[in-house]
Design an enzyme around this catalytic site. Sequence first.
Site, PDB file in Angstrom:
ATOM      1  CB  SER A 111      30.498 -77.467  -1.773  1.00  0.00           C
ATOM      2  OG  SER A 111      31.784 -77.176  -1.302  1.00  0.00           O
ATOM      3  CG  ASP A 153      31.635 -69.353  -1.746  1.00  0.00           C
ATOM      4  OD1 ASP A 153      32.379 -69.622  -0.786  1.00  0.00           O
ATOM      5  OD2 ASP A 153      31.092 -70.214  -2.454  1.00  0.00           O
ATOM      6  CG  HIS A 185      30.533 -72.502   0.416  1.00  0.00           C
ATOM      7  ND1 HIS A 185      30.996 -72.527  -0.885  1.00  0.00           N
ATOM      8  CD2 HIS A 185      30.609 -73.789   0.861  1.00  0.00           C
ATOM      9  CE1 HIS A 185      31.348 -73.760  -1.210  1.00  0.00           C
ATOM     10  NE2 HIS A 185      31.114 -74.546  -0.169  1.00  0.00           N
TER      11      HIS A 185
END
Length: 292
Positions: free
Chosen positions: A140, A245, A273
């Site tokens: 991320s 995601d 995610h």
Amino acid sequence: MFCRSAGRALRALVLLQLQPPARAAPLTARGPAACYGTSVTSAKIQVNGVHLHYQQTGEGSHAVLLLPGMLGSGQTDFGPQLKSMNKQLFTVVAWDPRGYGKSIPPSRDFPPDFFERDAKDAVDLMQALKFKKFSLLGWSDGGITALIAAAKYPNLIHKLVVWGANASVTQEDVRIYNGIRDVSKWSEKVKKPLEELYGHKYFAETCEAWVDGISRFADNSDGNICQQLLPDIKCPTFIIHGEKDPLVPQAHAEYIHKHIKGSRLLLMPEGKHNLHLRFAEDFNREVENFLH
């Protein structure tokens, strides 16, 4: 909890190569990691005027830095990797960026160059720990930091793995970010460990500040964060993306793949995610095969 196998996801993995695109069978595991050097140490070291917290495990010659996401830390973001990555092959370091985890003070802020600041902190941390060359595993926001570090410090980076990352911010992304601005609406499962780590006030205020900080990139030309740096990444690069995601649309992973020469893209149809947590066994195997 973290290490439930996801055989159904592995069977459907799609492995894309820049030259040529191809469908590949799942890789075969090498067997269990060696069971030694398994203790995880925790310490702080001064880097760029800040006392940065990190965890370290393993005795392998290949050093790997794990870079967490927004509000993340080694403790909250990388439990299955610290526990189960091969301790014979790798020395694994998980850091808490300034203002996150146990790297407080200072309080976290989001100036325009916060990703570049994190990239420099991360690289300088590994050098302070006497690792001359190392690989980066970035999730991320940590993936964005890893992309910048690999581009700006090419002589130090061995290999690069990123997932849930993006090199730009679109108006659709801003809409998604605003959807998580109010932490009271988060699921209890995700919210609880962060509230325990930070306390509700710091957690809530930092999340709002992050939404404001990252949304500002949408005002740049093409929403640019680090698009111009991608062609400068020369190390072997592995991009992983969960097709389910909800926070990072797949187009971001495809853009990064297209603009890093020779990179590989792995799509996990059931991945969200947090695919490295939900499908930790499969994720660790894929990453270890790439790094080894």
